[in-house]
Design an enzyme around this catalytic site. Structure first.
Site, short mmCIF file in Angstrom:
data_model
loop_
_atom_site.label_atom_id
_atom_site.label_comp_id
_atom_site.label_asym_id
_atom_site.label_seq_id
_atom_site.Cartn_x
_atom_site.Cartn_y
_atom_site.Cartn_z
CD GLU A 1 -1.31 -0.76 3.70
OE1 GLU A 1 -0.99 -0.28 4.78
OE2 GLU A 1 -2.04 -1.47 3.41
CE LYS B 1 6.67 5.60 5.56
NZ LYS B 1 6.50 7.06 6.15
CG ASP C 1 4.65 12.95 3.29
OD1 ASP C 1 5.11 12.52 4.56
OD2 ASP C 1 5.47 13.68 2.39
CE1 TYR D 1 -0.76 2.63 10.07
CE2 TYR D 1 -1.05 4.71 8.51
CZ TYR D 1 -0.59 4.18 9.80
OH TYR D 1 -0.04 4.99 10.62
CE LYS E 1 10.48 7.66 3.47
NZ LYS E 1 11.19 8.07 4.77
CB CYS F 1 13.24 40.22 -25.34
SG CYS F 1 13.37 38.55 -25.69
CB CYS G 1 14.75 39.57 -29.80
SG CYS G 1 13.15 40.30 -28.97
CB CYS H 1 9.51 38.81 -25.54
SG CYS H 1 10.36 39.07 -27.16
CB CYS I 1 11.53 36.90 -30.11
SG CYS I 1 12.62 36.33 -28.61
S1 IVH Z 1 2.07 0.64 8.91
C1 IVH Z 1 3.53 -1.39 12.56
N1 IVH Z 1 1.25 1.76 6.56
O1 IVH Z 1 4.52 5.74 8.46
C2 IVH Z 1 3.36 -0.78 11.31
N2 IVH Z 1 2.46 3.13 8.13
O2 IVH Z 1 7.43 5.42 9.10
C3 IVH Z 1 2.82 0.68 11.65
N3 IVH Z 1 2.51 5.39 7.40
O3 IVH Z 1 4.07 5.95 11.81
C4 IVH Z 1 2.96 1.84 10.29
N4 IVH Z 1 1.34 5.06 5.40
O4 IVH Z 1 2.30 7.00 10.03
C5 IVH Z 1 1.89 1.89 7.64
N5 IVH Z 1 0.18 2.40 4.55
C6 IVH Z 1 1.11 2.62 5.87
C7 IVH Z 1 1.44 3.73 5.97
C8 IVH Z 1 2.16 4.12 7.17
C9 IVH Z 1 1.99 5.96 6.37
C10 IVH Z 1 3.29 6.07 8.23
C11 IVH Z 1 2.86 5.92 9.61
C12 IVH Z 1 3.96 5.47 10.36
C13 IVH Z 1 5.01 5.77 9.57
C14 IVH Z 1 6.27 4.91 9.81
#
Ligand code: IVH
Length: 679
Positions: free
Chosen positions: A116, A118, A120, A228, A317, A411, A414, A429, A435
């Site tokens: 899934e 990650k 932000d 998650y 990452k 410009c 030109c 311009c 130009c």
């Molecule tokens: S699982 C024990 N799944 O990333 C596992 N974390 O670097 C717990 N995060 O504190 C985390 N998307 O805030 C998990 N799909 C995802 C996530 C996720 C973002 C964040 C979460 C965690 C941090 C860890």
């Protein structure tokens, strides 16, 4: 039934309807009613509750913004600690993780992982007792977090009550609160207008919005959430895999990422990572990588934890998208339409996976707003294939004696005057095709793949041709001789002959391509296609008045004005004539039938996998028949056209029950429709 009972039943029914619409909107991403209908139900419930306050319950959908501002957040103890994740910053590191997992599990075959994005944002714990949201808490140090229940209740995608009745009496879910990009842009625009703090990125905006003592402020911020994982669960068994648990949560009305997939072994992990990476810039929210979790809960238990992170999960990452560097100069670049863009020349820095030494500053308003000066230390950002940009200056690192950046009066290429129209952010311009910079860009656009598609005519070559006055306009390209080309830098006889061949081939084109290649302001590919379809012939477009042009689908007054003006300029008509004399030609026809009469009108297709022709060609053909071609599969997709090695889009089509065609099937569909209608 007494009158009281009838009111009670009505309130109950309204709540269920509202919850149902929320669920369809936020969890299934498939709303069934327009917003106005939802608002009507909501107001009706509010009115009834105002008349009968004794019927208000804390989990009524009207009760999201409740209490008064807090003096401070209370503390919450996490009975199951909220952990963090180990990072993998390379494919090798991900491979090491997979190898360690297989060794510890003594597994010969491949491991199944739940993959899934990650997100932000910031981690959150939601506690549901008897199906009602009773507590929301931040991660804090993992054991002690802050009680942000009042604020989290204002987030529309967080259900105040779970759906159905087969949930555990105690259910703690974990997830991420984030701010979708569009909401972030709106918020910053509002903040700017009111002179308030601008947030550097959606993550900071989400964190700042959640940690407001006044829940009314949080309520005004566009926050969202995806679940998650699980925390404490009691009184009801959960599923044997992570993916199945997430499906349960979804069924109970909790939002789960629609990108969640089960992948098998390292190769599928890498494919998932690459696929999400390619689509990252198009997602509605920011992500900074992919989380892979061993899917089997029994395997997770066996693997256990090291210090603060599970051994069964890893965060792969993406390379950092923001870095610090120094502005060495600010120069002004002139584009195809004369737009003068300030560009920061930077001390080279590795960001978003490439070395960046230039970043756009967009326009003078932006330069002033960000107050970027030569010598400043700045944050540069490169997201996906987006042009690198300067996000902001670090004022605390500004050296003494810097000067503000000024828009030049002339410009830089030109020497013509630079004009900035009242109310426009963009300065231009005034030299037009006098130009050299505008000429170069016009020729580059003309030759580009989606325009005249002249193979082997690269940017550097075009610059040489203009700099040495070998061409003045796009039509001159077709007069170029092989011996002259062969003498140019980085050219030889072979490549010169190839280019002459490519030029000959490019002479035969289509009306939409030619129209697009002309580089009329605001006329992109889609508009060019619409105009070509509407009028059938170039001269008809050139002769049309603005109101006639506006009868074309998606052509408004601004586009109509640009098209009309373009065809009233003698130098443009001269170039068009010269091109025709050089043998540039395209089939013309009568104006096409109205869009809705086209055989594939109203249908949406998605193309995926390796197809036998370039996608653009297939796309052109489909849109000529009235169909739309979308980038991703949804319930609104009519057909997914699959080639070899189709991946996640095909899976999604199957999951949603969307029609799937191979290329032959597509041809048969087109043929069938033709038989039924247009000859
Ligand atoms: S699982 C024990 N799944 O990333 C596992 N974390 O670097 C717990 N995060 O504190 C985390 N998307 O805030 C998990 N799909 C995802 C996530 C996720 C973002 C964040 C979460 C965690 C941090 C860890």
């Amino acid at each position: 039934m007494t009158a009281d009972q009838a009111i009670r039943a009505k309130v109950q029914r309204l709540r269920e309807q509202i919850e149902d619409h929320n669920y369809r909107y936020y969890v299934l991403d498939d709303p069934q009613v327009p917003d106005s209908e939802f608002d009507r139900l909501f107001r009706e419930l509010q009115a009834l509750e105002a008349g009968y306050p004794e019927l208000i319950t804390p989990d009524s959908p009207t009760q999201r913004v409740g209490g008064a501002p807090l003096a401070a957040f209370g503390e919450v103890t996490h009975r199951v600690p909220m952990l963090s994740l180990d990072n993998a910053l390379s494919t090798e590191a991900l491979a090491d993780f997979d190898r360690r997992v297989r060794e510890r599990l003594e597994r010969d075959g491949e491991v199944r992982y739940a993959a899934e994005p990650k997100l932000d944002g910031l981690a959150i714990s939601l506690r549901y007792e008897q199906g009602s949201l009773v507590q929301a808490a931040t991660r804090g140090d993992g054991t002690h977090g802050e009680n942000v229940t009042q604020n989290v209740r204002t987030i529309s995608s967080v259900p105040l009550r779970l759906r159905g009745s087969d949930w555990p009496p105690l259910l703690e879910v974990r997830g991420e609160i984030f701010m979708p990009r569009a909401g972030f842009d709106d918020l910053n625009a509002r903040q700017r207008a009111s002179g308030d703090k601008i947030f550097a990125n959606p993550r900071n905006a989400a964190a700042g919005s959640l940690r407001q003592l006044d829940p009314a402020i949080t309520a005004s911020r566009p926050l969202a959430m995806f679940c998650y994982g699980l925390g404490e669960v009691d009184g009801h068994p959960m599923a044997p895999t992570h993916s199945a648990n997430m499906a349960l949560l979804r069924g109970w009305g909790l939002p789960v990422s629609p990108e969640l997939r089960v992948v098998i072994g390292l190769p599928e992990c890498i494919a998932y990572f690459d696929d999400i990476g390619a689509r990252r810039a198009h997602l509605a929210y920011e992500i900074d990588g992919v989380v892979f979790k061993v899917d089997s809960i029994a395997d997770q238990r066996q693997l256990g934890f090291v210090s603060r992170a599970p051994r069964w999960a890893i965060a792969s990452k993406f390379p950092a998208q923001e870095e610090l560097t120094v502005v060495e100069a600010v120069e002004f670049q002139v584009g195809r339409t004369g737009a003068v863009t300030p560009v920061a020349r930077l001390k080279p820095v590795f960001v978003g996976g490439v070395t960046v030494s230039n970043a756009t500053l967009h326009n003078m308003d932006e330069v002033q707003r960000k107050d970027v000066r030569v010598g400043d230390t700045v944050i540069v950002r490169r997201a996906g294939d987006v042009i690198p940009e300067v996000v902001r200056v670090l004022p605390e690192r500004r050296p003494a004696g810097t000067r503000k950046v000024e828009l030049p009066a002339q410009c830089p290429v030109c020497g013509s005057d630079i004009e900035r129209l009242e109310g426009e952010a963009v300065a231009r311009c005034s030299g037009g095709l006098y130009c050299a910079a505008q000429r170069k860009e016009a020729v580059k656009h003309f030759a580009s793949r989606r325009a005249m598609d002249i193979e082997g005519l690269g940017d550097k070559l075009i610059e040489q041709l203009i700099d040495q006055s070998l061409i003045e306009d796009p039509a001159d390209l077709f007069m170029l001789q092989a011996d002259l080309l062969a003498g140019l830098e980085r050219m030889g006889e072979k490549s010169a002959a190839n280019l002459v061949g490519a030029l000959r081939k490019a002479r035969t084109t289509t009306l939409p391509r030619f129209l697009y290649a002309l580089g009329i302001r605001e006329v992109g590919e889609a508009t060019a296609q619409a105009l070509a379809r509407q009028f059938g012939a170039l001269d008809a477009i050139g002769a049309a008045e603005e109101d006639t042009l506006q009868q074309t689908p998606d052509v408004g007054p601004v586009v109509a004005h640009h098209v009309h003006t373009f065809f009233r300029q003698p130098h443009n008509l001269a170039v068009i004539n010269k091109l025709r004399e050089a043998g540039v030609d395209w089939p013309e026809g009568p104006p096409a039938p109205m869009a809705e009469e086209l055989p594939l009108a109203g249908m949406t297709f998605v193309l995926t996998g390796a197809l036998s022709e370039p996608r653009d060609r297939i796309k052109e053909r489909l849109s000529a028949l009235g169909a739309k071609v979308a980038g991703s599969v949804s319930k609104k997709t009519d057909y997914v056209v699959v080639g070899e090695d189709a991946g996640s889009k095909l899976d999604k089509a199957r999951a949603l029950g969307v029609g799937v065609l191979d290329e032959d099937g597509l041809k048969r569909l087109i043929a069938g429709d033709f038989a039924g209608g247009v000859p």
